[in-house]
Design a protein around this motif. Structure first.
Motif, short mmCIF file in Angstrom:
data_model
loop_
_atom_site.label_atom_id
_atom_site.label_comp_id
_atom_site.label_asym_id
_atom_site.label_seq_id
_atom_site.Cartn_x
_atom_site.Cartn_y
_atom_site.Cartn_z
N PHE A 72 10.05 -4.17 16.96
CA PHE A 72 10.08 -5.18 15.91
C PHE A 72 10.11 -4.54 14.52
CE2 PHE A 72 8.38 -8.24 19.09
CZ PHE A 72 9.33 -9.22 18.89
N TYR A 73 9.37 -3.44 14.36
CA TYR A 73 9.24 -2.88 13.02
C TYR A 73 10.42 -1.98 12.66
CZ TYR A 73 7.09 -0.87 8.88
OH TYR A 73 6.83 -0.49 7.60
N TYR A 74 10.66 -0.95 13.47
CA TYR A 74 11.75 -0.03 13.15
C TYR A 74 13.07 -0.50 13.75
CZ TYR A 74 8.28 3.24 11.45
OH TYR A 74 7.28 3.83 10.74
N ALA A 77 14.96 -3.50 11.91
CA ALA A 77 15.40 -3.11 10.57
C ALA A 77 16.77 -2.44 10.60
CB ALA A 77 14.38 -2.19 9.93
N GLN A 78 17.25 -2.09 11.80
CA GLN A 78 18.55 -1.44 11.91
C GLN A 78 19.70 -2.44 11.87
OE1 GLN A 78 18.68 2.09 12.37
NE2 GLN A 78 16.50 1.92 11.93
N PHE A 91 10.51 -9.64 7.68
CA PHE A 91 10.39 -8.38 8.41
C PHE A 91 10.13 -7.18 7.50
CE2 PHE A 91 12.31 -10.92 11.73
CZ PHE A 91 11.57 -10.50 12.82
N LYS A 92 10.21 -7.38 6.20
CA LYS A 92 9.94 -6.29 5.27
C LYS A 92 8.46 -5.92 5.30
CE LYS A 92 10.65 -5.02 0.53
NZ LYS A 92 11.00 -5.36 -0.81
N ALA A 94 5.03 -5.14 6.81
CA ALA A 94 4.49 -4.60 8.06
C ALA A 94 3.45 -5.54 8.67
CB ALA A 94 3.88 -3.24 7.81
N VAL A 97 5.13 -8.34 10.54
CA VAL A 97 5.75 -7.86 11.77
C VAL A 97 4.68 -7.62 12.82
CG1 VAL A 97 7.11 -6.02 12.81
CG2 VAL A 97 7.67 -6.81 10.54
N LYS B 164 2.29 3.82 0.99
CA LYS B 164 2.52 3.60 2.42
C LYS B 164 2.44 4.97 3.08
CE LYS B 164 3.76 -0.82 2.66
NZ LYS B 164 3.26 -1.77 3.64
N LEU B 174 12.96 6.27 7.64
CA LEU B 174 13.44 5.02 8.25
C LEU B 174 13.09 3.82 7.38
CD1 LEU B 174 12.62 5.30 12.07
CD2 LEU B 174 14.86 4.94 11.05
N ASP B 175 11.85 3.80 6.88
CA ASP B 175 11.42 2.65 6.10
C ASP B 175 12.07 2.63 4.71
OD1 ASP B 175 10.04 1.04 7.72
OD2 ASP B 175 8.09 1.30 6.78
N ALA B 178 15.35 1.19 5.39
CA ALA B 178 15.20 -0.24 5.69
C ALA B 178 14.90 -1.03 4.42
CB ALA B 178 14.09 -0.44 6.71
N GLY B 179 14.49 -0.33 3.36
CA GLY B 179 14.20 -1.01 2.11
C GLY B 179 12.77 -1.50 2.00
N ARG B 180 11.89 -0.99 2.83
CA ARG B 180 10.50 -1.42 2.75
C ARG B 180 9.73 -0.69 1.67
NH1 ARG B 180 10.44 -1.52 8.76
NH2 ARG B 180 10.51 -3.69 9.37
#
Lengths: 227, 264
Positions: A72-74, A77-78, A91-92, A94, A97, B164, B174-175, B178-180
């Motif tokens: 769900f988290y990584y 996001a793909q 979903f941005k 954490a 999620v 973070k 990765l984040d 993803a833009g987090r």
């Protein structure tokens, strides 16, 4: 060994504690109310109701919670459909999620617990309800769910404890819960014993409270079948 | 009959374990060194497509072992447990781009440095984020937990930004994609090779000055050893100097970098 690193970081542990005791009840709340209709569907003999819910519980009970959280988290996001649409505002974060995956996970387990209880209902009671002229929905509301839920209390108590312990996984996706606080303290001071011992004691106390609550619930709702 | 077999089997197992224990014991003290590496910090340390460890730290580890005449085994260990596992004797040395800092010196001993590179921030192109307290207000910064970069961002900007913390540098990348998170803070070489030059990295850029403040960033990356293993530390120090002098170090770093990362 010096527990002063814990006292120096009590605020961090407090923050983590607050996150855990928010996240877990919220997930349990959503999971519970998802499980109510799902378990009825799962227990039904209609294949269009039964099989979708079966696939749902099969997936969430068949894979580790950690894998689900990572997916769900990584994983999500793909995909651009998640990343470039309104979905991303959800979903941005954490925390959201984590809450979503925990809710779905506990919903799956709870569904199976309730389903078991529904299927184990004494046939006579349902027939009696029918004989009284109750329709299917009334039967569900007055007879089936109340009895099934009462009978589920002990095993649902276990699920609550599992959820509490499973929630430690959210520390892996940047949420600072009790375990997250322990991980930060450990990595900053290299004191795994102090950090994780403290976390363990907090979980132990929480578990103790949950056990107490469920004991009271059993007393209240199951006293008629106590031996 | 069956019982006799059982007994024989038991004796065999016991015998085998004694033999292997004795063998490992005597070998280890002589010339076997187990090295803890991380494997999630390209180009210094990563797991290759074939599942083998590769990178600058790995090559340096093997070169140092060869120089010392020791037989090395690499042990992969996640970052947040890398010092506890050394203290628990899971391995004898850490070669994992670990910066020599005062705080870590309280727990472990270090060799001399084997390289030093500055830290830097990375932002998304066009985001216009400036590295000032005002410019970073309310932004989120991704760092690897329990690194010098974590210490720096916590110590200097802790009140202004959301931090973070990730277990692995890769997860922060990765984040970021993803833009987090809005900014990354890490070692400049690691960011350049492990993020900016990787597919999709061209949408990001360095921002702000080279960060080298000694209070936070220490004296460069060294090899961590248990405090009581002074002899091993001495052997590593000698080996580092030797591979610097005989050209092995240059040969290795040319594989990865265009300039000398050893510093002054």
């Amino acid at each position: 060994m010096s527990f002063s690193i814990i006292f120096d970081n009590w605020k961090l542990f407090l923050e983590g504690f607050v996150v855990t005791i928010q996240l877990v009840p919220l997930a349990l709340f959503f999971g519970f109310f998802m499980a109510l209709p799902l378990s009825v569907m799962r227990a039904s003999s209609n294949p269009f109701l039964k099989w979708p819910t079966y696939s749902f519980t099969y997936f969430f009970r068949g894979t580790p919670l950690l894998v689900q959280v990572y997916l769900f988290y990584y994983g999500l996001a793909q995909f651009s459909i998640v990343k470039e649409t309104i979905l991303w505002s959800f979903f941005k974060d954490a925390y959201k999620v984590g809450l979503l995956s925990f809710s779905l996970n506990t919903a799956a387990y709870t569904t199976e617990i309730f389903r078991g209880a529904i299927e184990r209902l004494p046939l006579g009671q349902i027939e009696a309800a029918k004989a009284c002229g109750m329709g299917p929905l009334t039967r569900l509301r007055r007879i089936i769910l109340p009895i099934a839920l009462r009978k589920s209390i002990p095993s649902y108590g276990n699920e609550v404890i599992f959820m509490l312990h499973g929630s430690s996984i959210c520390s892996l996706i940047t949420i600072i819960d009790i375990t997250g606080a322990a991980r930060i303290v450990n990595s900053r001071y290299y004191g795994p014993v102090e950090a994780f011992f403290t976390a363990g004691v907090i979980y132990l106390c929480l578990t103790f409270c949950i056990v107490g609550i469920f004991k009271q619930l059993e007393k209240k709702f199951l006293s008629h079948i106590r031996r | 009959m069956k019982r006799q077999f059982k007994l024989l089997f038991l004796v065999m197992i016991l015998g085998a374990s004694f033999v292997s224990n004795g063998w490992a014991g005597s070998k280890k003290s002589a010339d076997k060194v187990r090295i803890g590496v991380e494997g999630a910090y390209p180009p210094f340390s990563e797991v290759g497509k074939d599942g083998k460890m590769k990178g600058f730290d790995i090559d340096i580890s093997y070169a140092l072992c060869k120089e010392m005449g020791a037989e090395c085994t690499l042990v992969k260990q996640d970052w947040d447990g890398i010092i506890p596992a050394l203290l628990a004797k899971k391995y004898d040395a850490i070669i994992a781009s670990m910066s020599i800092t005062e705080k870590r010196k309280k727990k472990v001993a270090f060799t001399i440095k084997y390289y030093i590179t500055p830290a830097k921030f990375v932002r998304k192109k066009g985001s216009g984020i400036e590295i000032t307290k005002a410019g970073m207000k309310g932004k989120s910064v991704g760092v690897q937990s329990a690194t010098i970069h974590d210490n720096y961002i916590t110590g200097v900007y802790g009140k202004d930004v959301t931090i973070k913390r990730y277990g692995k540098q890769d997860e922060a990348y990765l984040d970021m994609k993803a833009g987090r998170i809005d900014l990354l803070l890490a070692d400049s070489i690691a960011l350049d090779d492990g993020f900016l030059k990787k597919p999709g990295g061209d949408a990001y850029e360095f921002v702000g000055p080279d960060l080298t403040e000694k209070k936070y960033f220490g004296e460069g990356a060294g090899i961590a050893i248990r405090k009581e293993d002074t002899e091993l530390a001495g052997r590593f120090n000698k080996a580092i100097k030797a591979i610097r002098a005989n050209g092995t170090y240059d040969k290795i770093q040319k594989k990865y970098f265009k300039f000398d990362i050893y510093g002054k």
